[in-house]
Design an enzyme around this catalytic site. Structure first.
Site, PDB file in Angstrom:
ATOM      1  N   TYR A 136       0.806  -1.217   0.000  1.00  0.00           N
ATOM      2  CA  TYR A 136       0.000   0.000   0.000  1.00  0.00           C
ATOM      3  C   TYR A 136       0.842   1.272   0.000  1.00  0.00           C
ATOM      4  CZ  TYR A 136      -4.112  -2.913   0.918  1.00  0.00           C
ATOM      5  OH  TYR A 136      -5.098  -3.855   0.839  1.00  0.00           O
ATOM      6  N   LYS A 145       2.808 -14.128   5.777  1.00  0.00           N
ATOM      7  CA  LYS A 145       2.980 -15.089   4.684  1.00  0.00           C
ATOM      8  C   LYS A 145       4.482 -15.332   4.527  1.00  0.00           C
ATOM      9  CE  LYS A 145       1.040 -17.613   1.491  1.00  0.00           C
ATOM     10  NZ  LYS A 145       0.200 -18.761   1.849  1.00  0.00           N
ATOM     11  N   ASP A 157      -3.031 -17.157   5.756  1.00  0.00           N
ATOM     12  CA  ASP A 157      -4.201 -17.811   5.143  1.00  0.00           C
ATOM     13  C   ASP A 157      -4.890 -18.712   6.158  1.00  0.00           C
ATOM     14  OD1 ASP A 157      -1.632 -18.798   4.637  1.00  0.00           O
ATOM     15  OD2 ASP A 157      -2.307 -20.208   3.132  1.00  0.00           O
ATOM     16  N   ASP A 186      -5.656  -5.336   6.176  1.00  0.00           N
ATOM     17  CA  ASP A 186      -6.820  -4.733   5.531  1.00  0.00           C
ATOM     18  C   ASP A 186      -7.900  -5.807   5.357  1.00  0.00           C
ATOM     19  OD1 ASP A 186      -8.404  -2.955   4.216  1.00  0.00           O
ATOM     20  OD2 ASP A 186      -7.239  -2.897   2.368  1.00  0.00           O
TER      21      ASP A 186
END
Ligand code: NAP
Length: 485
Positions: free
Chosen positions: A135, A182, A215, A239
């Protein structure tokens, strides 16, 4: 954090009503805060659509910036980004301008708000890094058909957000922090948050620390959300999972947030300006009222915060809600809902465990740009990103010829992250952007030798990006492509 105290002994807060339904939710929150007896005064300022329309590209006028510099605390309604006027979001401008690096998003089961999770005791907070990561918005079209977005993660940014998560847990008497990354795939970027978390966690022995792959975190949030307390994560992951978390307890109409930095705190609802409801006196102001409760705690107004929160939750528990929950028949208008809350001051919901809140200690982290210093480093090669419509073998042979006799030898070529030259058995669907890895042929190459290589390549092929391969303290400071030895 030092606040601006007015001559009458009140703390000055910048109030930005915002766009669409913003003025209605802001008016509701303002009335309730004032009625609570909190020692707060407002300085009302503008940002968003009307400012873009006047031609100011940032959407945030100078006198708003000056007010925030002075007050350091903002209560803000939603700001619209009018398509075709401002390319930048005024929200992002504010977050970046005041380096509010931590986004705090609580999701707690609310009395009277029935969801598929009712009765499970969902009560968690997502602490999202708010300025770095994908971002940061650093994007390039590398070829006419291939786009790139840089994922920038700094050790300093990780340290700030990790410390903020632990400090926030302490301030709310929470006992567990999960770091969700991740890092199994993005070992350097997402891995930096995981490593920083593991280094800092021992400084908070009173809080349990766990790592979870993002995840699986999303999966667990849907399956058994009650297991989470505080989740700290990178910007884009945060987010997504913070919106997911809001949905567990009633959706965005009930989702408050705080954007915290070392100097400034901005409190806002998560929802947008819902323009179709603007001026209709029907929308739900709960999210901004709960944001104001967070603001009151930030100002040390713990009693006023408890009064407002208790009255709001008691009102919801009584089934007195706005149209989004009650439907058209039994709904209260925004103003009637606001009055119902004020009328319930002194009441508490029957099923609500009050927390013992303490002041939040905003972490103090050095502002030195070279936050991490690495004395031992060397350049061991260079990646040159090339645009070409040739196939891998033809391009590989061409680059080998062009680099013959230079300070580099071609190690391999990858396409979309998979090695395609020397030829492999991978069935890669290649595009015209090739990432060509060159190793130093004899010792550490000089910059002149790097530019000589690029000049040789540029004589026959377009190149658009160059990246030095470095080792810090003998460790490779880069990752390998899929299939690279
Ligand atoms: P939105 O304004 O959040 O509205 C989407 C839908 O959510 C509404 O149509 C309504 O659903 C429901 N909703 C939102 N807030 C509500 C409330 N307080 N009470 C009841 N229902 C509510 O999202 P959007 O339409 O995508 O965005 C509109 C503008 O807001 C855009 O310009 C966007 O850039 C901006 N925005 C600003 C912020 C911010 O300032 N932080 C955040 C998000 C978006 P129903 O239609 O089902 O009734």
């Amino acid at each position: 954090m030092e606040f601006h105290v007015t001559p009458s002994g009140n703390t000055l807060v910048t109030l930005i009503p915002g766009d669409g339904i913003g003025p209605e939710v802001a008016e509701s929150a303002r009335r309730i805060v004032e009625a609570s007896g909190a020692k707060v005064e407002w300085e009302e300022r503008r940002a968003g659509a009307s400012v873009f329309l006047e031609g100011l590209a940032t959407g945030v006028p100078e006198d708003t910036i000056a007010s925030i510099r002075k007050t350091r605390v903002v209560l803000k309604g939603p700001l619209e980004t009018p398509v075709g006027y401002g390319e930048k979001s005024a929200n992002v401008t504010l977050r970046k301008l005041f380096e509010t690096y931590g986004n705090i998003r609580p999701a707690r089961e609310l009395p009277g708000i029935v969801t598929p999770y009712t009765g499970r005791g969902v009560d968690l907070v997502v602490v999202r890094e708010n300025v770095e990561d994908l971002y940061a918005g650093i994007e390039h079209m590398q070829t006419p058909g291939v786009a790139q977005c840089l994922k920038l993660i700094s050790r300093k940014g990780c340290e700030k957000i990790v410390r903020l998560a632990f400090e926030f847990a302490r301030a709310e008497g929470r006992t567990t922090v999960h770091c969700a990354t991740k890092s199994n795939i993005m070992k350097l970027t997402e891995g930096l948050l995981k490593r920083t978390f593991e280094e800092i966690a021992p400084e908070y022995p009173d809080i349990e620390a766990h790592h979870i792959i993002i995840d699986n975190c999303a999966h667990q949030l849907v399956k058994r959300p009650e297991q989470f307390d505080v989740i700290v994560t990178t910007n884009m992951n945060g987010d997504i999972i913070s919106d997911l978390s809001s949905a567990l307890v009633g959706g965005l109409g009930f989702a408050p947030s705080a954007n915290l930095g070392s100097d400034v705190a901005i409190f806002e609802a998560v929802h947008g300006s819902a323009p179709k409801y603007a001026g209709k006196n029907v929308i739900n102001p709960t999210a901004l009222i709960l944001s104001a409760v967070m603001m009151l705690r930030h100002l040390g107004e713990f009693d006023a915060a408890a009064t407002v929160e208790g009255a709001l939750l008691a009102t919801l528990e009584q089934g007195r809600t706005t149209r989004d929950i009650a439907g058209d028949e039994n709904a209260l208008s925004t103003t009637a809902f606001t009055e119902a809350i004020i009328g319930n001051f002194g009441k508490r919901p029957t099923v609500w465990k009050e927390r013992e809140y303490k002041p939040l200690a905003i972490p103090v982290v050095s502002s030195a740009p070279d936050f991490v210093k690495e004395p031992e480093r060397r350049v061991v090669g260079v990646d040159v990103f090339v645009e070409s419509s040739l196939g891998p073998e033809e391009l590989g042979k061409s680059l080998e010829e062009l680099s013959a006799g230079s300070a580099f030898r071609l190690k391999g070529i990858s396409n979309r992250g998979t090695v395609v030259y020397p030829l492999t058995h991978a069935m890669t669907d290649c595009v015209d952007q090739w990432f060509c890895r060159f190793s130093a042929a004899n010792g550490e190459p000089t910059d002149t030798e790097v530019f000589e290589l690029v000049n040789r390549i540029g004589a026959k092929h377009r190149w658009m990006h160059l990246e030095k391969l470095q080792e810090f303290h003998g460790e490779e400071a880069y990752t390998k492509a899929q299939g690279e030895s």
